[in-house]
Design a protein around this motif. Structure first.
Motif, PDB file in Angstrom:
ATOM      1  N   TYR A  21       0.842  -1.206   0.000  1.00 48.23           N
ATOM      2  CA  TYR A  21       0.000   0.000   0.000  1.00 48.23           C
ATOM      3  C   TYR A  21       0.873   1.251   0.000  1.00 48.23           C
ATOM      4  O   TYR A  21       0.651   2.194  -0.759  1.00 48.23           O
ATOM      5  CB  TYR A  21      -0.939   0.008   1.220  1.00 48.23           C
ATOM      6  CG  TYR A  21      -1.949   1.127   1.181  1.00 48.23           C
ATOM      7  CD1 TYR A  21      -3.250   0.916   0.735  1.00 48.23           C
ATOM      8  CD2 TYR A  21      -1.602   2.431   1.559  1.00 48.23           C
ATOM      9  CE1 TYR A  21      -4.168   1.951   0.666  1.00 48.23           C
ATOM     10  CE2 TYR A  21      -2.511   3.475   1.488  1.00 48.23           C
ATOM     11  CZ  TYR A  21      -3.790   3.227   1.048  1.00 48.23           C
ATOM     12  OH  TYR A  21      -4.691   4.261   0.966  1.00 48.23           O
ATOM     13  N   SER A  81      -3.779   0.019  12.076  1.00 45.06           N
ATOM     14  CA  SER A  81      -2.768  -0.976  11.687  1.00 45.06           C
ATOM     15  C   SER A  81      -1.390  -0.590  12.216  1.00 45.06           C
ATOM     16  O   SER A  81      -0.812   0.421  11.821  1.00 45.06           O
ATOM     17  CB  SER A  81      -2.752  -1.080  10.155  1.00 45.06           C
ATOM     18  OG  SER A  81      -1.511  -1.593   9.712  1.00 45.06           O
ATOM     19  N   GLY A 100      -4.269   3.455  16.883  1.00 44.81           N
ATOM     20  CA  GLY A 100      -5.540   3.733  17.562  1.00 44.81           C
ATOM     21  C   GLY A 100      -6.696   3.595  16.600  1.00 44.81           C
ATOM     22  O   GLY A 100      -6.492   3.457  15.386  1.00 44.81           O
ATOM     23  N   SER A 101      -7.899   3.648  17.149  1.00 47.13           N
ATOM     24  CA  SER A 101      -9.097   3.508  16.315  1.00 47.13           C
ATOM     25  C   SER A 101      -9.970   4.755  16.370  1.00 47.13           C
ATOM     26  O   SER A 101     -10.133   5.359  17.441  1.00 47.13           O
ATOM     27  CB  SER A 101      -9.934   2.317  16.774  1.00 47.13           C
ATOM     28  OG  SER A 101     -11.142   2.276  16.031  1.00 47.13           O
ATOM     29  N   ARG A 118      -9.400  10.516   5.516  1.00 44.72           N
ATOM     30  CA  ARG A 118      -9.319  10.369   4.058  1.00 44.72           C
ATOM     31  C   ARG A 118      -9.366   8.879   3.704  1.00 44.72           C
ATOM     32  O   ARG A 118      -8.442   8.130   3.973  1.00 44.72           O
ATOM     33  CB  ARG A 118      -8.022  11.012   3.557  1.00 44.72           C
ATOM     34  CG  ARG A 118      -7.889  11.016   2.074  1.00 44.72           C
ATOM     35  CD  ARG A 118      -6.737  11.881   1.580  1.00 44.72           C
ATOM     36  NE  ARG A 118      -6.775  11.916   0.147  1.00 44.72           N
ATOM     37  CZ  ARG A 118      -6.225  10.997  -0.640  1.00 44.72           C
ATOM     38  NH1 ARG A 118      -5.574   9.979  -0.115  1.00 44.72           N
ATOM     39  NH2 ARG A 118      -6.333  11.092  -1.941  1.00 44.72           N
ATOM     40  N   HIS A 123     -14.357   1.316   5.817  1.00 38.62           N
ATOM     41  CA  HIS A 123     -14.522  -0.040   6.360  1.00 38.62           C
ATOM     42  C   HIS A 123     -15.435  -0.061   7.591  1.00 38.62           C
ATOM     43  O   HIS A 123     -15.538  -1.083   8.266  1.00 38.62           O
ATOM     44  CB  HIS A 123     -13.149  -0.633   6.693  1.00 38.62           C
ATOM     45  CG  HIS A 123     -12.224  -0.657   5.522  1.00 38.62           C
ATOM     46  ND1 HIS A 123     -12.439  -1.450   4.413  1.00 38.62           N
ATOM     47  CD2 HIS A 123     -11.087   0.055   5.248  1.00 38.62           C
ATOM     48  CE1 HIS A 123     -11.472  -1.247   3.528  1.00 38.62           C
ATOM     49  NE2 HIS A 123     -10.646  -0.332   4.000  1.00 38.62           N
TER      50      HIS A 123
HETATM   51  C1  SAM Z   1      -7.749   3.206   2.246  1.00 38.94           C
HETATM   52  S1  SAM Z   1      -6.581   3.478   3.535  1.00 38.94           S
HETATM   53  C2  SAM Z   1      -6.379   5.252   3.480  1.00 38.94           C
HETATM   54  C3  SAM Z   1      -5.041   5.678   4.020  1.00 38.94           C
HETATM   55  C4  SAM Z   1      -4.745   7.174   3.897  1.00 38.94           C
HETATM   56  N1  SAM Z   1      -5.721   7.975   4.640  1.00 38.94           N
HETATM   57  C5  SAM Z   1      -4.729   7.618   2.464  1.00 38.94           C
HETATM   58  O1  SAM Z   1      -5.414   8.589   2.135  1.00 38.94           O
HETATM   59  O2  SAM Z   1      -3.994   6.994   1.667  1.00 38.94           O
HETATM   60  C6  SAM Z   1      -7.576   3.262   4.977  1.00 38.94           C
HETATM   61  C7  SAM Z   1      -6.766   3.326   6.267  1.00 38.94           C
HETATM   62  O3  SAM Z   1      -7.676   3.528   7.341  1.00 38.94           O
HETATM   63  C8  SAM Z   1      -7.292   2.701   8.423  1.00 38.94           C
HETATM   64  N2  SAM Z   1      -8.484   2.455   9.231  1.00 38.94           N
HETATM   65  C9  SAM Z   1      -9.586   1.755   8.890  1.00 38.94           C
HETATM   66  N3  SAM Z   1     -10.466   1.724   9.901  1.00 38.94           N
HETATM   67  C10 SAM Z   1      -9.894   2.435  10.917  1.00 38.94           C
HETATM   68  C11 SAM Z   1     -10.295   2.745  12.253  1.00 38.94           C
HETATM   69  N4  SAM Z   1     -11.449   2.299  12.760  1.00 38.94           N
HETATM   70  N5  SAM Z   1      -9.476   3.516  12.994  1.00 38.94           N
HETATM   71  C12 SAM Z   1      -8.282   3.950  12.516  1.00 38.94           C
HETATM   72  N6  SAM Z   1      -7.828   3.642  11.272  1.00 38.94           N
HETATM   73  C13 SAM Z   1      -8.637   2.904  10.488  1.00 38.94           C
HETATM   74  C14 SAM Z   1      -6.699   1.471   7.763  1.00 38.94           C
HETATM   75  O4  SAM Z   1      -5.874   0.730   8.647  1.00 38.94           O
HETATM   76  C15 SAM Z   1      -5.959   2.079   6.584  1.00 38.94           C
HETATM   77  O5  SAM Z   1      -4.635   2.396   6.903  1.00 38.94           O
END
Ligand code: SAM
Length: 214
Positions: A21, A81, A100-101, A118, A123
């Motif tokens: 990624y 992650s 963190g989440s 962004r 998800h």
């Molecule tokens: C599609 S990627 C986007 C990454 C970055 N924001 C970009 O614009 O390239 C989605 C990211 O959101 C993170 N993510 C998904 N659900 C999340 C949550 N509940 N809390 C924090 N991060 C989360 C994933 O681990 C991943 O790294």
């Protein structure tokens, strides 16, 4: 506390693709001038409000956090992650990145001048979206800005539509009901940009919603 399945699944999926990624999306914003314009406007507004700290929530490998920093903001990244966070820390050692989440941010009420999410709400199961928006509202200072970016669909009567994202089950969202949900949370629309898809965006329109805490 038992972690909901969707968080476990999303974290495991992004941990396993974090390196690919990061390589794939390192320069992704170069191809999206309109997205850069929204990020730049967001940065201007946060600065105009007194330049509070900004969290890039779901920051992935941290490339957009670094852009916010270059735009003059005190920005840090948060991601589910640990692998993504390790990559972000290695690539941008001068910046702060936390695991963190977005469902429970380790932040004080009203601590932030801005939140960027962004492509990171994609998800979140639709029934959990209100709690995520409530969390964004909680950590923002009154007047603080939230910028959301997500793949859109155009059925205003349906909040979400699932699609087979390459990493984990994901949802695209209809901007009108998302804006209404935000409004009910106390986050009022400032601007909206919906652009046509680029070649690698699977024919999905892409939405940016900029809102402000009342
Ligand atoms: C599609 S990627 C986007 C990454 C970055 N924001 C970009 O614009 O390239 C989605 C990211 O959101 C993170 N993510 C998904 N659900 C999340 C949550 N509940 N809390 C924090 N991060 C989360 C994933 O681990 C991943 O790294």
């Amino acid at each position: 506390m038992i972690e909901p399945d969707f968080l476990h699944t999303t974290r495991t999926a992004y941990d396993s693709v974090a390196v690919q990624y990061a390589e794939l999306f390192a320069n992704a914003l170069d191809d999206y001038p309109l997205d850069r314009a929204m990020l730049s406007a967001f940065a201007d507004l946060v600065r105009a409000d007194g330049a509070g700290t900004v969290a890039d929530v779901g920051c992935g490998p941290g490339h957009v956090t670094a852009l916010l920093h270059r735009l003059g903001l005190t920005a840090f990244g948060v991601d589910l992650s640990a692998e993504m966070i390790a990559i972000a820390r290695a690539a941008h050692p001068e910046l702060r990145f936390d695991v963190g989440s977005m469902t429970a941010l380790a932040l004080e009420d009203g601590e932030l001048g801005g939140v960027l999410a962004r492509y990171s709400i994609i998800h979140t199961p639709p029934e959990r979206l209100p709690e995520v928006f409530a969390e964004f509202h909680r950590v923002l200072v009154p007047g603080g800005h939230l910028l959301l970016a997500f793949p859109a669909h155009d059925k205003p009567s349906e909040l979400a539509e699932a699609f087979d994202h390459k990493v984990a089950l994901a949802y695209r969202w209809s901007p009108d009901p998302v804006a209404e949900l935000l409004r009910e949370t106390g986050l009022l629309q400032v601007a909206r940009m919906v652009r046509e898809p680029e070649e690698n965006e699977r024919a999905f329109q892409q939405a940016h919603l900029l809102v402000r805490k009342a």
